[in-house]
Write an enzyme that holds these catalytic residues in place. Structure first.
Site, PDB file in Angstrom:
ATOM      1  N   TYR A 252       9.452  -0.696 -10.938  1.00 56.15           N
ATOM      2  CA  TYR A 252       9.115  -0.172  -9.612  1.00 56.15           C
ATOM      3  C   TYR A 252       9.874   1.128  -9.382  1.00 56.15           C
ATOM      4  O   TYR A 252      11.061   1.215  -9.666  1.00 56.15           O
ATOM      5  CB  TYR A 252       9.515  -1.191  -8.539  1.00 56.15           C
ATOM      6  CG  TYR A 252       9.320  -0.692  -7.128  1.00 56.15           C
ATOM      7  CD1 TYR A 252       8.148  -0.950  -6.438  1.00 56.15           C
ATOM      8  CD2 TYR A 252      10.305   0.059  -6.483  1.00 56.15           C
ATOM      9  CE1 TYR A 252       7.955  -0.486  -5.145  1.00 56.15           C
ATOM     10  CE2 TYR A 252      10.125   0.535  -5.193  1.00 56.15           C
ATOM     11  CZ  TYR A 252       8.945   0.257  -4.533  1.00 56.15           C
ATOM     12  OH  TYR A 252       8.751   0.725  -3.259  1.00 56.15           O
TER      13      TYR A 252
ATOM     14  N   GLU B  35       5.295   6.169  -3.997  1.00 57.42           N
ATOM     15  CA  GLU B  35       5.600   4.830  -4.493  1.00 57.42           C
ATOM     16  C   GLU B  35       4.726   4.535  -5.701  1.00 57.42           C
ATOM     17  O   GLU B  35       3.500   4.686  -5.641  1.00 57.42           O
ATOM     18  CB  GLU B  35       5.346   3.791  -3.399  1.00 57.42           C
ATOM     19  CG  GLU B  35       5.848   2.405  -3.788  1.00 57.42           C
ATOM     20  CD  GLU B  35       5.498   1.344  -2.740  1.00 57.42           C
ATOM     21  OE1 GLU B  35       4.368   1.372  -2.203  1.00 57.42           O
ATOM     22  OE2 GLU B  35       6.349   0.483  -2.469  1.00 57.42           O
TER      23      GLU B  35
END
Ligand code: GDP
Ligand code: MN
Length: 438
Positions: A159, A247
């Site tokens: 991530y 993101e």
């Protein structure tokens, strides 16, 4: 404006001060409202395919892809890709698509297949249907486009996000070696697996920072410097496009030894619109409620709620107070429309048109405090709107502030059945009573 759960609750953990103080992100405090969070589209949000185009134009590695509006186009795109495997992805602004469900019955907004023909069949069950995910309203969001991309094998999912963090007064990298999954869960169960790297916006990202993050994400050997290079490019893109958030989940690696951004979510600072014209031109408002778009045309902010009293107010604080006081007096707001500052008479007319277009509305409460706003302009707008729209529902008006005497005269002499209120409490009581009478 889409009413949905917070789209980035995880990221907000890094931003203890609310990032968005505009009217539409307030969590209404009233008990009946507790579950409802109004998440604003204050920050432009692009579709995945648009974000990935920006990324690939800036040296960030994404898969080859096409975008399709129809099942047939998706099928053609799948053939044209000529890939070993294809991934088909519904394009909506909300995340969690992989685990989402369509109202066509199809499960999953992200599908992998080796057969291009299946892409056509799947796309048929996606386009034109609503996809509901953890981040959408219950009924889901209509899918107008799909992305048809070359699927790559993923050996590891990490991530990575870059965001403007108020507590750091600048950008911060946030990463975890446990990506792909719900990052909120990782943050809750294994906070030690969340890594942060604060960046000095004047100095830019340092090599050492990019490498440290790459290492924390678990990239080893040659993959480490490749990941660091991708992180640096993502940071530079973040800065260049005036993003508030980038993101990538998953930020993955392939068995062939490539670091790839498999997903992309970029938000942009609306204050930068003047210098990011190309990006803001990509804003497709199809996921907004039509009424919000209509309101935006006249510089009005509209928020739909589920009661029966329309609220016409100026300013976020007054909107919240008006909703609260309606609740306290046993009523429920149907919506509210925020007029903002420098008001013109025509805007008042449009505002009434929008408010009364909602069939749920059984009464209208006008609560305007004239600071910058001239009450006489409001009064003229109201009387004009009442006449031209042949208003059928009770109207309670509370005006206060600049030029209020003149405004009262206009209302009183209008001969229209307008109920005046002396203060907010009185206005709420009268509005609730007018609905109860019916
Ligand atoms: P989201 O559910 O809306 O976050 O959509 P993503 O784009 O993140 O896709 C969901 C999941 O599908 C990812 O976490 C991956 O596990 C998987 N996925 C997406 N693209 C590919 C791909 O090209 N290859 C493989 N093997 N899996 C993929
Ligand atoms: Mn994802």
């Amino acid at each position: 404006m889409v009413i949905r759960e917070s789209q980035c609750s995880f990221l907000k953990m890094f931003c203890p001060v609310p990032q968005d103080e505009s009217i539409s992100s307030c969590t209404l405090q009233n008990p009946s409202f507790q579950a409802v969070q109004l998440t604003s589209r204050r920050w432009l949000n692009l579709q995945e395919y648009q974000s990935k185009k920006l990324m690939s134009d800036n040296g960030v590695r994404v898969q080859r892809f096409f975008v399709a509006d129809t099942a047939n186009e998706a099928l053609e795109a799948a053939k044209r890709l000529n890939a070993k495997e294809i991934v088909l992805k519904a394009q909506i602004l909300a995340g969690g698509r992989g685990k989402g469900v369509f109202n066509s019955g199809l499960k999953g907004g992200v599908h992998l297949t080796k057969d291009p023909n299946i892409v056509g069949q799947l796309a048929k069950q996606m386009i034109g249907y609503n996809l509901a995910t953890k981040q959408t309203p219950k009924e889901g969001v209509k899918v107008n486009k799909v992305m048809v991309a070359e699927a790559l094998d993923i050996s590891r999912e990490t991530y990575l996000a870059i965001l403007m963090d108020r507590s750091c007064n600048g950008p911060v990298l946030v990463g975890s070696p446990q990506g792909g999954v719900d990052i909120e869960e990782v943050a809750a169960s294994n906070p030690e697996l969340i890594f942060k790297e604060q960046i000095d916006i004047f100095e830019g990202i340092k090599d050492s920072q990019a490498h440290r993050m790459a290492e924390n994400l678990g990239f080893v050997g040659p993959l480490k410097s490749q990941a660091a290079d991708q992180i640096t490019k993502l940071y530079n893109l973040f800065l260049k496009v005036d993003a508030t958030q980038v993101e990538v989940n998953p930020f993955g690696e392939t068995p062939e030894g490539q670091v790839v951004c498999f997903d992309a979510k970029i938000n942009f600072d609306d204050n930068a619109e003047f210098r990011q014209k190309d990006i803001f031109a990509m804003d497709d408002k199809s996921e907004n409620e039509p009424i919000e778009n209509e309101a935006a045309k006249y510089d009005l902010k509209y928020i739909g709620l589920d009661g029966n009293i329309a609220c016409f107010v100026n300013g976020a604080g007054l909107a919240m107070a008006t909703c609260d006081i309606i609740f306290l007096n046993g009523g429920k707001p149907a919506n509210f429309l925020d007029l903002g500052g420098g008001v013109k008479e025509a805007q008042v007319y449009q505002a009434f048109k929008l408010l009364t277009a909602d069939p749920k509305v059984e009464a209208i409460l006008v609560n305007i405090f004239g600071g910058i706003v001239n009450c006489a302009i409001i009064a003229n707008g109201i009387t004009k709107a009442c006449r031209e729209l042949e208003l059928k529902v009770p109207l309670v008006v509370r005006l206060e502030g600049t030029n209020v005497q003149e405004a009262q005269k206009i209302l009183n002499n209008s001969g229209l059945p307008i109920t005046s209120a002396v203060d907010l409490e009185d206005a709420a009581k009268k509005a609730v009573a007018s609905v109860a009478k019916k």
